[in-house]
Scaffold this active site. Structure first.
Site, PDB file in Angstrom:
ATOM      1  N   HIS A 227      48.862  43.593  53.588  1.00 39.70           N
ATOM      2  CA  HIS A 227      48.334  42.255  53.824  1.00 39.70           C
ATOM      3  C   HIS A 227      49.517  41.318  54.058  1.00 39.70           C
ATOM      4  O   HIS A 227      50.505  41.383  53.332  1.00 39.70           O
ATOM      5  CB  HIS A 227      47.510  41.854  52.592  1.00 39.70           C
ATOM      6  CG  HIS A 227      47.249  40.404  52.490  1.00 39.70           C
ATOM      7  ND1 HIS A 227      46.562  39.718  53.456  1.00 39.70           N
ATOM      8  CD2 HIS A 227      47.589  39.491  51.542  1.00 39.70           C
ATOM      9  CE1 HIS A 227      46.493  38.444  53.091  1.00 39.70           C
ATOM     10  NE2 HIS A 227      47.109  38.291  51.945  1.00 39.70           N
ATOM     11  N   TYR A 259      44.509  32.074  54.533  1.00 41.04           N
ATOM     12  CA  TYR A 259      44.601  31.103  53.445  1.00 41.04           C
ATOM     13  C   TYR A 259      46.003  30.508  53.429  1.00 41.04           C
ATOM     14  O   TYR A 259      46.943  31.080  54.014  1.00 41.04           O
ATOM     15  CB  TYR A 259      44.247  31.750  52.094  1.00 41.04           C
ATOM     16  CG  TYR A 259      45.163  32.885  51.697  1.00 41.04           C
ATOM     17  CD1 TYR A 259      46.373  32.637  51.054  1.00 41.04           C
ATOM     18  CD2 TYR A 259      44.816  34.207  51.957  1.00 41.04           C
ATOM     19  CE1 TYR A 259      47.213  33.671  50.699  1.00 41.04           C
ATOM     20  CE2 TYR A 259      45.652  35.248  51.606  1.00 41.04           C
ATOM     21  CZ  TYR A 259      46.848  34.982  50.970  1.00 41.04           C
ATOM     22  OH  TYR A 259      47.690  36.003  50.633  1.00 41.04           O
ATOM     23  N   ASP A 544      17.381  51.738  33.074  1.00 38.55           N
ATOM     24  CA  ASP A 544      15.963  51.420  33.208  1.00 38.55           C
ATOM     25  C   ASP A 544      15.377  52.554  34.032  1.00 38.55           C
ATOM     26  O   ASP A 544      15.743  52.713  35.201  1.00 38.55           O
ATOM     27  CB  ASP A 544      15.872  50.079  33.937  1.00 38.55           C
ATOM     28  CG  ASP A 544      14.462  49.728  34.352  1.00 38.55           C
ATOM     29  OD1 ASP A 544      13.680  49.350  33.476  1.00 38.55           O
ATOM     30  OD2 ASP A 544      14.149  49.840  35.552  1.00 38.55           O
TER      31      ASP A 544
HETATM   32  P1  FAD Z   1      50.320  45.498  39.728  1.00 39.86           P
HETATM   33  O1  FAD Z   1      50.790  44.129  39.594  1.00 39.86           O
HETATM   34  O2  FAD Z   1      50.690  46.219  40.973  1.00 39.86           O
HETATM   35  O3  FAD Z   1      50.783  46.299  38.487  1.00 39.86           O
HETATM   36  C1  FAD Z   1      50.685  47.713  38.420  1.00 39.86           C
HETATM   37  C2  FAD Z   1      51.860  48.207  37.663  1.00 39.86           C
HETATM   38  O4  FAD Z   1      51.748  49.601  37.428  1.00 39.86           O
HETATM   39  C3  FAD Z   1      53.142  47.997  38.411  1.00 39.86           C
HETATM   40  O5  FAD Z   1      53.954  47.138  37.665  1.00 39.86           O
HETATM   41  C4  FAD Z   1      53.729  49.380  38.541  1.00 39.86           C
HETATM   42  O6  FAD Z   1      55.130  49.401  38.452  1.00 39.86           O
HETATM   43  C5  FAD Z   1      53.062  50.130  37.416  1.00 39.86           C
HETATM   44  N1  FAD Z   1      53.027  51.564  37.647  1.00 39.86           N
HETATM   45  C6  FAD Z   1      52.476  52.187  38.705  1.00 39.86           C
HETATM   46  N2  FAD Z   1      52.632  53.519  38.605  1.00 39.86           N
HETATM   47  C7  FAD Z   1      53.307  53.749  37.460  1.00 39.86           C
HETATM   48  C8  FAD Z   1      53.778  54.921  36.807  1.00 39.86           C
HETATM   49  N3  FAD Z   1      53.597  56.137  37.338  1.00 39.86           N
HETATM   50  N4  FAD Z   1      54.434  54.790  35.645  1.00 39.86           N
HETATM   51  C9  FAD Z   1      54.621  53.550  35.094  1.00 39.86           C
HETATM   52  N5  FAD Z   1      54.201  52.412  35.675  1.00 39.86           N
HETATM   53  C10 FAD Z   1      53.546  52.505  36.844  1.00 39.86           C
HETATM   54  N6  FAD Z   1      45.179  38.051  44.228  1.00 39.86           N
HETATM   55  C11 FAD Z   1      44.692  36.840  43.937  1.00 39.86           C
HETATM   56  O7  FAD Z   1      43.864  36.711  43.046  1.00 39.86           O
HETATM   57  N7  FAD Z   1      45.066  35.741  44.631  1.00 39.86           N
HETATM   58  C12 FAD Z   1      45.961  35.807  45.646  1.00 39.86           C
HETATM   59  O8  FAD Z   1      46.302  34.794  46.257  1.00 39.86           O
HETATM   60  C13 FAD Z   1      46.478  37.060  45.988  1.00 39.86           C
HETATM   61  N8  FAD Z   1      47.331  37.182  47.026  1.00 39.86           N
HETATM   62  C14 FAD Z   1      47.897  38.369  47.277  1.00 39.86           C
HETATM   63  C15 FAD Z   1      48.852  38.442  48.271  1.00 39.86           C
HETATM   64  C16 FAD Z   1      49.515  39.618  48.505  1.00 39.86           C
HETATM   65  C17 FAD Z   1      50.543  39.679  49.570  1.00 39.86           C
HETATM   66  C18 FAD Z   1      49.194  40.765  47.740  1.00 39.86           C
HETATM   67  C19 FAD Z   1      49.881  42.037  47.959  1.00 39.86           C
HETATM   68  C20 FAD Z   1      48.209  40.707  46.776  1.00 39.86           C
HETATM   69  C21 FAD Z   1      47.555  39.520  46.542  1.00 39.86           C
HETATM   70  N9  FAD Z   1      46.579  39.413  45.561  1.00 39.86           N
HETATM   71  C22 FAD Z   1      46.069  38.188  45.237  1.00 39.86           C
HETATM   72  C23 FAD Z   1      46.094  40.597  44.827  1.00 39.86           C
HETATM   73  C24 FAD Z   1      46.775  40.724  43.482  1.00 39.86           C
HETATM   74  O9  FAD Z   1      48.129  40.511  43.641  1.00 39.86           O
HETATM   75  C25 FAD Z   1      46.548  42.081  42.873  1.00 39.86           C
HETATM   76  O10 FAD Z   1      45.201  42.444  42.960  1.00 39.86           O
HETATM   77  C26 FAD Z   1      46.981  42.078  41.415  1.00 39.86           C
HETATM   78  O11 FAD Z   1      48.272  41.570  41.285  1.00 39.86           O
HETATM   79  C27 FAD Z   1      46.940  43.480  40.844  1.00 39.86           C
HETATM   80  O12 FAD Z   1      47.449  43.445  39.544  1.00 39.86           O
HETATM   81  P2  FAD Z   1      47.700  44.802  38.746  1.00 39.86           P
HETATM   82  O13 FAD Z   1      48.260  44.434  37.435  1.00 39.86           O
HETATM   83  O14 FAD Z   1      46.486  45.620  38.790  1.00 39.86           O
HETATM   84  O15 FAD Z   1      48.721  45.599  39.637  1.00 39.86           O
END
Ligand code: FAD
Length: 820
Positions: A227, A259, A544
Site C-alpha cells: 500500500h 487519504y 442458534d
Molecule cells: P505489526 O505492527 O506488523 O507487528 C507484528 C510484529 O510481529 C512485528 O513487530 C514483527 O517483528 C513481529 N514478528 C513477526 N514474525 C515474528 C517472529 N517469527 N518472531 C518474533 N516476532 C515476529 N491502520 C490504521 O488504522 N490507520 C492507518 O492510517 C493505517 N495506515 C497504514 C499505512 C500503511 C502504509 C500500512 C502498511 C499500514 C497501515 N495501517 C493503518 C494498518 C496498520 O498499520 C496495521 O494493520 C497494524 O499496524 C498491524 O499491527 P500488528 O501489531 O498486528 O502488526
C-alpha cells in the site's frame, strides 16, 4: 530470556502491546512478549502506519471497537513528551452524488452504533476545516469530530510500559522458529534464542501471521498487500504549523481510494488507487539494522500516477510537492472477508490469534482477545472476526490471494449489503444447479455455494405497491422475490437449502453433552426436532440451530451456512476430555430442500410411500422417507418460512432426481422454486430471528424473545446460572418488531431507530413483508417503547420514516399453519 512462562505473545506491534496491556489489567501477568525486531519500533506495519483513525464502520463490532480504541489512546501517557493520540477529527469527502448518499448512510451507521457528534458539511465548511482543500472539487463531506491520528509506536510503547509495571516481560530481537505441539496442545515456542515452555501463545504477528500459523499447522488466511504512502516536501502554506504534529482533520477521498493527513508543514498521501500488489509472506526479509523495515517494499511510481492527479484536484497546493525519498510501499493484511482473525484455533488448543487488525481497532481488539483468554469470553460479539469461521476452501492460497486483492480494491468502495463477490465463484454447486439455471436463477454466493436469490421465471407482476421499488433498495432485488414469497404462502415453494451446515453428533455421551450445552431440552423421544440456542457461560447466544434426535445416541444438527464453521468450532471445544462424542460434518455430502407452503403435503404425498398426514407425521418430528426411488431421505417437519412443510436431506448424488420428482408432483399444486430473497422475507414476517443479526453473544434468549426455547427446569446447562441472574435483574431492552407506515417504503438494515430526538436502537433485520404489505424491521428497543402501537422513526439516507411497533409475529401468530 525466560525459558518458562504461561503465555507467550508473538509480536510487539500495536496489537501485541494492546493485548498484553489488557491481559495484565485482568491479572494475567505471567506473560512474555517477544519480537524479532527492536522494541517498539519493530519493523512491522505499526512502525510506519500514518495512524489515521476513522471510526465509522458498517460493522457494529468494528465501530464500537474503534470508539473504545480512541478512548484508550486518548488517555495514554506521553512518550518523550509526545502524546500517542491527536483528536483532530476526521472528514470524508464526496465528489459524486452517490457518495453523498453513502455519507448519509455512514452517518446512519455512526448513530446506530453510538458514535456521536457527526455532521454533514458543505464544501465551504469543509474547506474551512482543511484550508488546502478546493471546495469546488467536492459536493460535500461527513465529519466525525472524535476521529484523529494515533502514533502507533508511541501507543504501543505506552501500553507496554503499563504492562511492564503490571509484571509482564518483553524481549526484542527474538525470532520464533517453531512450536512444540503435543496432543493437539501448544506446549512451547522455539526461537533463535532457545525454547520457551508455555501453556499458550498469542500470535500478533501482523503480516507474518500466515508464516507463524503454518509453523503450527493452523491456517491464518490473510493476504499481504502493498500500500502506497508518500510525504510531501514542506509546504509554505503550513509554515505556521511546522513542528506541530497535526492540527487539521484527517481526510479521506473515498471516490478515489485515497487519504491524507497533515504533519507539521507536510502532508501524507495514502493511495489504494492501484491494482493490488500482493506479497508472499514467505519472502518477508528478517529484521536487520540499517535496511528498510521488513514490512516496506520499494515504492513503485507507476502505481501512483492516478493518485497524484487526484491529489492535485482535491488539494491543489500539493501539486508536485511529493517527496520521492519518503515514498514507500508499506505492507499490511487483507483477509478474504475483510474481518480480523481472532480467537483460539479449533485445531490446536492454546494457539491464540489476533491478526489483521488495524491501528484503528488495535486498542479494542487487544481488549477483546485479552478478555477471551483471561475470562473465557469477550464482552463484545466477535463472530465476524472468529478465527474459526473459514471453511477449508477459504484458507487455500488462491482463494486468500484473490479475495485479499479484491478487498484491497474495494476498501473504500460503496458496497451494497447484498452485493455479491464476482470471483471466485462456482466453488460449490448443489445438485439442483442445472435445474435452477433453466429457471433463470440469479445466483448469490453462500458459504461457497451458489444459491438462487430469485428465479426470473417467477417474475409475475401483480401490481403490488412493492413492485415499484427504486434506487438503493432495488439493487440486487427483483419483483420475483415478492412473487415467490406470495406463491409460498398461497401454494408451495421449493427452496434449495443445501448451503445449510449439517452435522451428526454421535456417541454414548452425545445426549448428556448436548443437553449440557443447549438451552432447550434435548432429551426427547427419537424423532423429535428441537430448536435451541447454545449459550456462552454468561448467557449470550453463541449458536442458534436445530437438534433432531435420530436415535438414542445419534443427533442431526442443522445450522446456517454462514455460521457452520463457527458453530462447529464451538461444539468441538465444548466436548469434555473424557466425553465420548463424535461430530461428523455432513454439509458437503447431503443435499437439503425446503418444501414449504399449504400444499406441501399434497406434493410430498404424491412421491412418498410414508404417511405424511398430520397424525402420521406431526410438526417438529422427523423420520426417514423415500421421495420416489430417492431413499433414504431424512425429513424434518419444520419450516423457516412459517408454513406447513419439511426439510428434506438426502445424498447429493440423488438430489437432482429428488428435485425432478417433487417438481413434477408440484405442477398441479402450484409449486414454485423459491430463492433466498423470499426466504428472508418469509422468515422475518414469521418473526424468526437470524443469527449474527438479532442474535449473538451480546443478547440472551429472553431479551431476544426466545425464552420459549429455554428449559430452565431441565437441570444444569451452560449459561443457566447467568440466565437466572439476568431474569432476576430484568432487561432494559427487548427485541421488537416494527413496520414502516408507508407501504411502499423499504430499508435495508443497520439504520438508526429514533424516538423523538433520541436514537434508541438500530435495525437488526429488515425485509419487506409481501403478505402483510409493509416493510418489517426488528431492533432492540428500550422496554418501555416496545409496546404495540408506539411510534418510532427509522432513519434512511438521512430521512426519517415513520414506523410503528407491531405485535409479533406478524404472520400466523398462533402457528396454526405450521401445525396444519
Ligand atoms: P505489526 O505492527 O506488523 O507487528 C507484528 C510484529 O510481529 C512485528 O513487530 C514483527 O517483528 C513481529 N514478528 C513477526 N514474525 C515474528 C517472529 N517469527 N518472531 C518474533 N516476532 C515476529 N491502520 C490504521 O488504522 N490507520 C492507518 O492510517 C493505517 N495506515 C497504514 C499505512 C500503511 C502504509 C500500512 C502498511 C499500514 C497501515 N495501517 C493503518 C494498518 C496498520 O498499520 C496495521 O494493520 C497494524 O499496524 C498491524 O499491527 P500488528 O501489531 O498486528 O502488526
Amino acid at each position: 530470556m525466560r525459558d518458562r512462562v504461561q503465555t507467550v505473545i508473538i509480536g510487539a506491534g500495536i496489537v501485541g502491546a494492546s493485548a498484553v496491556y489488557h491481559l495484565s489489567q485482568l491479572g494475567v501477568t505471567d506473560v512474555l512478549v517477544i519480537d524479532q525486531g527492536p522494541l517498539f519500533e519493530t519493523g512491522g506495519s505499526s512502525s510506519h502506519a500514518p495512524g489515521l483513525v476513522f471510526q465509522t464502520n458498517g460493522s457494529r463490532t468494528m465501530c464500537r471497537l474503534a470508539q473504545y480504541t480512541v478512548e484508550l489512546y486518548r488517555e495514554l501517557e506521553e512518550i518523550d513528551g509526545q502524546p500517542a493520540w491527536y483528536g483532530v477529527g476526521g472528514i470524508e469527502v464526496a465528489t459524486t452524488p452517490e457518495r453523498i448518499q453513502e455519507l448519509k448512510r455512514r452517518q446512519g451507521f455512526a448513530r446506530s452504533y453510538g458514535l456521536e457528534g457527526t455532521a454533514l458539511l458543505t464544501p465551504e465548511e469543509t474547506a474551512e476545516a482543511i484550508p488546502l482543500l478546493d471546495p469546488g472539487a467536492i459536493l460535500g463531506a461527513y465529519l466525525v469530530p472524535t476521529d484523529g491520528v494515533a502514533n502507533a509506536v508511541r501507543a504501543a510503547t505506552a501500553l507496554a510500559r503499563r504492562a511492564e509495571s503490571n509484571g509482564v516481560d518483553f524481549e526484542g530481537g527474538v525470532t520464533v522458529t517453531g512450536f512444540d505441539i503435543r496432543d493437539g496442545r501448544v506446549r512451547g515456542v522455539r526461537t533463535d534464542r532457545g525454547s520457551i515452555e508455555c501453556e499458550r501463545v498469542l500470535v500478533c504477528a501482523g503480516i507474518w501471521g500466515p508464516r507463524i500459523g503454518r509453523m503450527a499447522g493452523v491456517p491464518i488466511p490473510l493476504a499481504v498487500v502493498q500500500h502506497q504512502l508518500m510525504w510531501t516536501h514542506p509546504l509554505p502554506q503550513l509554515a505556521a504549523d511546522a513542528g506541530r504534529e497535526i492540527v487539521q482533520p484527517i481526510l479521506r477521498h473515498q471516490d478515489l481510494s485515497m487519504y491524507f493527513r497533515q504533519k507539521g508543514d507536510r502532508y501524507a498521501i495514502g493511495n489504494y488507487r492501484h491494482e493490488p500488489i500482493l506479497f508472499d509472506p514467505d519472502d518477508l526479509r528478517p529484521y536487520s539494522d540499517g535496511e528498510p523495515m521488513p514490512s516496506i517494499e520499494p515504492f513503485t511510481p507507476e502505481h501512483f500516477v492516478v493518485a497524484e492527479q487526484a491529489t492535485e484536484a482535491l488539494l491543489p497546493s500539493l501539486a508536485g510537492t511529493g517527496d520521492a525519498s519518503t515514498a514507500i510501499n508499506g505492507m499490511f493484511s487483507f483477509t478474504p472477508d475483510m474481518g480480523s482473525v481472532v480467537g483460539e484455533s479449533a485445531a490446536v488448543r492454546g494457539f491464540w490469534i489476533c491478526e489483521a487488525v488495524w491501528v484503528t481497532h488495535g486498542g479494542g481488539m487487544g481488549r477483546m482477545i485479552a478478555e477471551w483468554m483471561a475470562e473465557g469470553e469477550p464482552s463484545m460479539d466477535l463472530a465476524e472476526a472468529d478465527a474459526n469461521r473459514f471453511y477449508p476452501f477459504m484458507t487455500t492460497p488462491p482463494y486468500v490471494r484473490e479475495r485479499g486483492a479484491q478487498q484491497y480494491r474495494e476498501v473504500y468502495d460503496i458496497i451494497h449489503p447484498l452485493q455479491q463477490m464476482a470471483r471466485p465463484r462456482n466453488i460449490k454447486l448443489s445438485p439442483f444447479h442445472a435445474r435452477q439455471g433453466e429457471l433463470g436463477a440469479e445466483f448469490f454466493s453462500a458459504a461457497g455455494w451458489e444459491r438462487p436469490q430469485w428465479y426470473e421465471a417467477n417474475r409475475v407482476l401483480t401490481g403490488g405497491v412493492w413492485e415499484e421499488r427504486r434506487g438503493w433498495a432495488a439493487r440486487n432485488w427483483d419483483p420475483a422475490v415478492g412473487a415467490e414469497h406470495l406463491a409460498t404462502r398461497a401454494a408451495a415453494g421449493l427452496f434449495d437449502i443445501t448451503a445449510f451446515a449439517k452435522f451428526d453428533v454421535t456417541g454414548p455421551d452425545s445426549l448428556s453433552y448436548l443437553d449440557r450445552i443447549c438451552a432447550n431440552r434435548i432429551d426427547r423421544p427419537v424423532g423429535a426436532v428441537v430448536y435451541t440456542a447454545m449459550l456462552t457461560p454468561s448467557g449470550g447466544i453463541r449458536c442458534d440451530l436445530t437438534v433432531t434426535r435420530k436415535d438414542d445416541d445419534r443427533f442431526r444438527i442443522v445450522t446456517g451456512g454462514g455460521s457452520g464453521q463457527h458453530d462447529l468450532a464451538w461444539m468441538r471445544a465444548q466436548i469434555g476430555d473424557r466425553e465420548r462424542v463424535t461430530i461428523t460434518v455432513r454439509s458437503g455430502s447431503l443435499f437439503a430442500l425446503g418444501l414449504w407452503g399449504p400444499r406441501a403435503r399434497d406434493v410430498l404425498k404424491a412421491v412418498t410411500d410414508v404417511d405424511v398426514s398430520n397424525d402420521g407425521f406431526p410438526y417438529l418430528t422427523a423420520r426417514y422417507l423415500n421421495v420416489g426411488e430417492v431413499d433414504p431421505v431424512w425429513a424434518q417437519r419444520i419450516s423457516y418460512a412459517g408454513e406447513l412443510g419439511w426439510e428434506l436431506y438426502g445424498q447429493i448424488a440423488m438430489g437432482q432426481r429428488a428435485w425432478d420428482l417433487l417438481w413434477e408432483a408440484g405442477r398441479e399444486q402450484g409449486l414454485v422454486a423459491v430463492g433466498a430473497g423470499a426466504f428472508d422475507s418469509l422468515r422475518l414476517e414469521k418473526g424468526y430471528r437470524l443469527w449474527g443479526q438479532e442474535i449473538h453473544t451480546e443478547h440472551d434468549p429472553f431479551e431476544a424473545g426466545l425464552g420459549f426455547a429455554v428449559r430452565m427446569d431441565k437441570g444444569g446447562f451452560q449459561g443457566r446460572a447467568a440466565l437466572e441472574r439476568i431474569l432476576e435483574r430484568g432487561h432494559s431492552h427487548t427485541l421488537a418488531c416494527m413496520t414502516l407506515d408507508d407501504p411502499a417504503a423499504v430499508v435495508m438494515g443497520k439504520e438508526p431507530i429514533w424516538s423523538g430526538d433520541e436514537v434508541v436502537a438500530y435495525v437488526t433485520s429488515a425485509a419487506y413483508g409481501y403478505s402483510v404489505g409493509r416493510a418489517i424491521v426488528y431492533g432492540y428497543l428500550p422496554v418501555d417503547l416496545a409496546t404495540e402501537g408506539t411510534a418510532v422513526e427509522v432513519e434512511y439516507f438521512g430521512e426519517r420514516l415513520a414506523a410503528t411497533v407491531a405485535p409479533e409475529p406478524l404472520w400466523d401468530p398462533k402457528g396454526e399453519r405450521l401445525r396444519a
